[in-house]
Motif scaffolding. Structure first.
Motif, PDB file in Angstrom:
ATOM      1  N   GLY A 254       0.829  -1.204   0.000  1.00 50.60           N
ATOM      2  CA  GLY A 254       0.000   0.000   0.000  1.00 50.60           C
ATOM      3  C   GLY A 254       0.858   1.247   0.000  1.00 50.60           C
ATOM      4  N   PRO A 255       0.310   2.375  -0.417  1.00 53.45           N
ATOM      5  CA  PRO A 255       1.099   3.606  -0.524  1.00 53.45           C
ATOM      6  C   PRO A 255       1.526   4.181   0.812  1.00 53.45           C
ATOM      7  CG  PRO A 255      -1.214   4.037  -0.957  1.00 53.45           C
ATOM      8  CD  PRO A 255      -1.069   2.557  -0.876  1.00 53.45           C
ATOM      9  N   ASP A 256       0.993   3.643   1.923  1.00 53.59           N
ATOM     10  CA  ASP A 256       1.384   4.132   3.243  1.00 53.59           C
ATOM     11  C   ASP A 256       2.127   3.068   4.051  1.00 53.59           C
ATOM     12  OD1 ASP A 256      -0.792   2.490   3.474  1.00 53.59           O
ATOM     13  OD2 ASP A 256      -1.959   3.824   4.775  1.00 53.59           O
ATOM     14  N   SER A 257       2.747   2.101   3.357  1.00 52.55           N
ATOM     15  CA  SER A 257       3.457   1.016   4.036  1.00 52.55           C
ATOM     16  C   SER A 257       4.899   1.420   4.341  1.00 52.55           C
ATOM     17  CB  SER A 257       3.458  -0.249   3.170  1.00 52.55           C
ATOM     18  OG  SER A 257       2.170  -0.813   3.095  1.00 52.55           O
ATOM     19  N   PRO A 258       5.256   1.580   5.624  1.00 52.78           N
ATOM     20  CA  PRO A 258       6.636   1.928   5.971  1.00 52.78           C
ATOM     21  C   PRO A 258       7.601   0.806   5.591  1.00 52.78           C
ATOM     22  CG  PRO A 258       5.151   2.373   7.803  1.00 52.78           C
ATOM     23  CD  PRO A 258       4.381   1.556   6.809  1.00 52.78           C
ATOM     24  N   HIS A 275      19.565   0.560  -6.187  1.00 51.87           N
ATOM     25  CA  HIS A 275      18.817  -0.590  -6.714  1.00 51.87           C
ATOM     26  C   HIS A 275      17.310  -0.365  -6.637  1.00 51.87           C
ATOM     27  CE1 HIS A 275      22.151  -3.155  -7.621  1.00 51.87           C
ATOM     28  NE2 HIS A 275      22.593  -3.215  -6.363  1.00 51.87           N
ATOM     29  N   VAL A 276      16.837   0.257  -5.587  1.00 48.36           N
ATOM     30  CA  VAL A 276      15.400   0.544  -5.475  1.00 48.36           C
ATOM     31  C   VAL A 276      14.939   1.394  -6.659  1.00 48.36           C
ATOM     32  CG1 VAL A 276      13.669   1.838  -4.176  1.00 48.36           C
ATOM     33  CG2 VAL A 276      15.200   0.271  -2.976  1.00 48.36           C
ATOM     34  N   GLU A 277      15.711   2.435  -6.964  1.00 46.51           N
ATOM     35  CA  GLU A 277      15.330   3.314  -8.075  1.00 46.51           C
ATOM     36  C   GLU A 277      15.381   2.580  -9.418  1.00 46.51           C
ATOM     37  OE1 GLU A 277      13.975   6.122  -7.552  1.00 46.51           O
ATOM     38  OE2 GLU A 277      14.397   6.041  -5.394  1.00 46.51           O
ATOM     39  N   GLU A 278      16.292   1.629  -9.547  1.00 47.52           N
ATOM     40  CA  GLU A 278      16.389   0.856 -10.783  1.00 47.52           C
ATOM     41  C   GLU A 278      15.236  -0.145 -10.917  1.00 47.52           C
ATOM     42  OE1 GLU A 278      21.305   0.954 -10.666  1.00 47.52           O
ATOM     43  OE2 GLU A 278      20.192  -0.898 -10.231  1.00 47.52           O
ATOM     44  N   LEU A 279      14.787  -0.689  -9.787  1.00 49.32           N
ATOM     45  CA  LEU A 279      13.768  -1.738  -9.806  1.00 49.32           C
ATOM     46  C   LEU A 279      12.350  -1.203  -9.949  1.00 49.32           C
ATOM     47  CD1 LEU A 279      15.234  -3.973  -6.960  1.00 49.32           C
ATOM     48  CD2 LEU A 279      14.882  -4.707  -9.329  1.00 49.32           C
ATOM     49  N   LEU A 280      12.085  -0.045  -9.386  1.00 53.40           N
ATOM     50  CA  LEU A 280      10.713   0.463  -9.338  1.00 53.40           C
ATOM     51  C   LEU A 280      10.047   0.598 -10.715  1.00 53.40           C
ATOM     52  CD1 LEU A 280      10.775   3.132  -6.478  1.00 53.40           C
ATOM     53  CD2 LEU A 280       9.270   1.133  -6.643  1.00 53.40           C
ATOM     54  N   PRO A 281      10.719   1.133 -11.721  1.00 53.29           N
ATOM     55  CA  PRO A 281      10.038   1.318 -13.018  1.00 53.29           C
ATOM     56  C   PRO A 281       9.550   0.017 -13.641  1.00 53.29           C
ATOM     57  CG  PRO A 281      12.008   2.662 -12.905  1.00 53.29           C
ATOM     58  CD  PRO A 281      12.069   1.735 -11.729  1.00 53.29           C
ATOM     59  N   GLY A 282      10.198  -1.088 -13.356  1.00 52.97           N
ATOM     60  CA  GLY A 282       9.821  -2.352 -13.971  1.00 52.97           C
ATOM     61  C   GLY A 282       8.839  -3.176 -13.161  1.00 52.97           C
ATOM     62  N   MET A 283       8.407  -2.689 -12.009  1.00 54.87           N
ATOM     63  CA  MET A 283       7.468  -3.442 -11.178  1.00 54.87           C
ATOM     64  C   MET A 283       6.033  -3.183 -11.615  1.00 54.87           C
ATOM     65  SD  MET A 283       8.791  -3.195  -7.216  1.00 54.87           S
ATOM     66  CE  MET A 283       7.352  -4.127  -6.647  1.00 54.87           C
ATOM     67  N   PRO A 284       5.256  -4.251 -11.853  1.00 54.20           N
ATOM     68  CA  PRO A 284       3.830  -4.037 -12.165  1.00 54.20           C
ATOM     69  C   PRO A 284       3.096  -3.275 -11.065  1.00 54.20           C
ATOM     70  CG  PRO A 284       4.489  -6.280 -12.695  1.00 54.20           C
ATOM     71  CD  PRO A 284       5.643  -5.661 -11.950  1.00 54.20           C
ATOM     72  N   THR A 285       3.570  -3.435  -9.827  1.00 59.22           N
ATOM     73  CA  THR A 285       2.973  -2.708  -8.696  1.00 59.22           C
ATOM     74  C   THR A 285       3.834  -1.505  -8.312  1.00 59.22           C
ATOM     75  OG1 THR A 285       4.097  -4.249  -7.194  1.00 59.22           O
ATOM     76  CG2 THR A 285       1.800  -4.726  -7.757  1.00 59.22           C
ATOM     77  N   GLY A 286       4.633  -1.038  -9.261  1.00 60.63           N
ATOM     78  CA  GLY A 286       5.596   0.015  -8.972  1.00 60.63           C
ATOM     79  C   GLY A 286       4.986   1.324  -8.522  1.00 60.63           C
ATOM     80  N   VAL A 288       2.324   1.845  -6.641  1.00 60.51           N
ATOM     81  CA  VAL A 288       2.028   1.756  -5.209  1.00 60.51           C
ATOM     82  C   VAL A 288       3.319   1.686  -4.401  1.00 60.51           C
ATOM     83  CG1 VAL A 288       0.985   0.320  -3.406  1.00 60.51           C
ATOM     84  CG2 VAL A 288      -0.214   0.680  -5.575  1.00 60.51           C
ATOM     85  N   ALA A 289       4.237   0.817  -4.839  1.00 59.45           N
ATOM     86  CA  ALA A 289       5.494   0.659  -4.108  1.00 59.45           C
ATOM     87  C   ALA A 289       6.298   1.948  -4.075  1.00 59.45           C
ATOM     88  CB  ALA A 289       6.323  -0.459  -4.736  1.00 59.45           C
ATOM     89  N   ALA A 290       6.291   2.688  -5.181  1.00 59.79           N
ATOM     90  CA  ALA A 290       7.018   3.954  -5.236  1.00 59.79           C
ATOM     91  C   ALA A 290       6.433   4.960  -4.258  1.00 59.79           C
ATOM     92  CB  ALA A 290       6.997   4.519  -6.652  1.00 59.79           C
ATOM     93  N   ALA A 291       5.108   5.005  -4.162  1.00 62.50           N
ATOM     94  CA  ALA A 291       4.481   5.932  -3.217  1.00 62.50           C
ATOM     95  C   ALA A 291       4.884   5.590  -1.786  1.00 62.50           C
ATOM     96  CB  ALA A 291       2.964   5.878  -3.372  1.00 62.50           C
ATOM     97  N   ALA A 292       4.911   4.296  -1.469  1.00 59.35           N
ATOM     98  CA  ALA A 292       5.320   3.880  -0.126  1.00 59.35           C
ATOM     99  C   ALA A 292       6.788   4.224   0.120  1.00 59.35           C
ATOM    100  CB  ALA A 292       5.085   2.379   0.049  1.00 59.35           C
ATOM    101  N   TRP A 293       7.636   3.971  -0.870  1.00 60.88           N
ATOM    102  CA  TRP A 293       9.066   4.228  -0.706  1.00 60.88           C
ATOM    103  C   TRP A 293       9.348   5.721  -0.596  1.00 60.88           C
ATOM    104  CZ3 TRP A 293      13.239   2.215   0.993  1.00 60.88           C
ATOM    105  CH2 TRP A 293      14.491   2.733   0.639  1.00 60.88           C
ATOM    106  N   ARG A 294       8.716   6.528  -1.442  1.00 62.09           N
ATOM    107  CA  ARG A 294       8.946   7.973  -1.379  1.00 62.09           C
ATOM    108  C   ARG A 294       8.439   8.541  -0.043  1.00 62.09           C
ATOM    109  NH1 ARG A 294      11.412   6.631  -5.366  1.00 62.09           N
ATOM    110  NH2 ARG A 294      10.802   6.969  -7.530  1.00 62.09           N
TER     111      ARG A 294
END
Length: 442
Positions: A254-258, A275-286, A288-294
């Motif tokens: 979820g976008p609020d997952s620490p 590596h996180v920045e490299e992986l995020l664009p290729g994730m189908p759930t990227g 949501v994951a990007a919102a949580a990571w940012r």
């Protein structure tokens, strides 16, 4: 003192619910309490566009739905459920009834009794969390719960086959296709067609979580659950690519997952960020994951592993993964976590899906005072006592009288006095009639 390579941008939500969410939930619960099935049906149509003849699936409907699920999927579900059942059974076997004699003829005992009925909420929405059926239904059945009512929201205007199959294979006694606050309220309060349960279990969205919070007390609940959390402790032996993959595996919840990394190596920390920045664009759930990571991603560099463990304990995270040279050191060094995942061969998704431990875990710091859902949550540990010897009852009676009068509880005192008089001939100055000593208990 640790250094911060990445700071969270968003504030971790507090334990209380959004007032707007709380108001909506309270209104739905109130309506279901007053209107029963009619209110449930009205809200299901409003929120899920779902109003079947019956929310409960018949045995024939369940069989038909399960028959549409591929055999390979059913085999995988059965494998996961065997692991969950095996661990839950080991937990149940560790809990024992006992009886001890503490004084001559004084017997105290403990029994562990399952609740009569439990409700299992299996979420749908963004993801069909079929594993929640294993965790909530199977664990309850292993505990000995006689009636497990499971419910899940409809998916695209129909019962979700995989979720229904998971609930059925787990042993649910009743399966409902019903979601949201209306489902939780119906299980807790009961309606004309749904009998109430004693405990509510399973994760859900903010509305479901708030419904459980508001209903707690009328029924038991497993946990006050918040967004999924993950924390990794890593030293210079950790592979940064693995660290990045594992952080994002939980960020997609979820976008609020620490998602937090605490490492003793700045090199590992900075490489993980890349590596996180490299992986995020290729994730189908990227997205949501990007919102949580940012918003909620953090990277800390600790001066020592002891400092890293101490900082991790302060977070009291739901999932804590240990990627260090000696991962088992964390068992002795840490105490605040929902579940611990030791070593590179062990990832958090194993716990989420199939390894056997329960994935319903404490969040928002609750790991400081509780663990996750387990077989014992469905058990009531009750005690009993029996005094068989006259002299022991008389001794307890005399001391009970004195202790009770210290607290000015004269009625309690007299109950103890009576035993002292009846079983040892003590005086009973406050009684108008003499107390005859009784024959020994059989």
């Amino acid at each position: 003192m640790s250094r911060v390579l990445k700071q969270a941008q968003g504030a971790v939500p507090a334990g209380g619910a959004d007032p707007a969410v709380a108001d909506i939930v309270a209104a739905v619960i109130s309506d279901v309490r007053a209107g029963g099935d009619g209110a449930v049906r009205r809200y299901s149509a409003q929120f899920d566009d779902w109003s079947p003849v019956s929310f409960r699936l018949s045995e024939q409907e369940i069989s038909k739905i399960v028959s549409t699920v591929p055999d390979t999927v059913l085999d995988d579900l059965r494998f996961a459920q065997r692991q969950v059942q095996g661990f839950a059974q080991a937990q149940r076997d560790s809990i024992r009834d006992f009886e001890v004699e503490t004084l001559d003829g004084v017997f105290l005992g403990q029994r562990n009794l399952p609740v009569d009925a439990s409700g299992a909420y299996v979420p749908g929405g963004r993801y069909p969390l079929t594993a929640s059926a294993h965790m909530t239904v199977l664990t309850a059945k292993v505990a000995g719960v006689g009636r497990v009512a499971a419910t899940t929201p409809p998916s695209q205007g129909a019962p979700p086959p995989i979720s229904v199959a998971a609930m059925h294979l787990a042993g649910a006694d009743e399966i409902y296709v019903l979601g949201g606050v209306q489902a939780v309220a119906a299980l807790a309060l009961g309606t004309e067609t749904i009998a109430p349960v004693n405990i509510l279990t399973g994760p859900g969205n903010a509305y479901v979580a708030e419904a459980k919070r508001q209903l707690f007390g009328e029924v038991g609940i497993d946990l006050f659950a918040g967004p999924t959390e993950t924390l990794i402790v890593a030293d210079d032996h950790a592979d940064p690519f693995t660290v990045a993959v594992d952080l994002l595996s939980q960020a997609e919840h979820g976008p609020d997952s620490p998602c937090v990394l605490i490492t003793t190596s700045e090199t590992v920390g900075r490489a993980t960020l890349r590596h996180v920045e490299e992986l995020l664009p290729g994730m189908p759930t990227g997205k949501v994951a990007a919102a949580a990571w940012r918003g909620y991603g953090e990277v800390h560099v600790a001066e020592s592993l002891d400092e890293a463990f101490a900082l991790a304990d302060a977070y009291a995270s739901e999932h804590v993964q240990i990627l260090t040279e000696n991962p088992r050191r964390a068992l002795a060094s840490m105490s605040n976590f929902g579940a611990l995942f030791l070593g590179e061969r062990t990832c958090v998704p194993y716990g989420d899906k199939l390894i056997g431990t329960n994935h319903v875990l404490p969040t928002r710091g609750a790991a400081r005072y509780t663990g996750g859902l387990w077989v014992g949550k469905f058990l009531k540990t009750v005690t009993y006592q029996e005094v068989r010897e006259d002299l022991s009852s008389a001794q307890l009676g005399k001391i009970c009288g004195r202790l009770s009068r210290l607290e000015q509880f004269e009625g309690h005192a007299r109950s103890g006095d009576l035993r002292a008089a009846r079983f040892a001939g003590a005086e009973l100055p406050w009684a108008e009639m003499p107390i005859r000593p009784q024959s020994p208990c059989p």
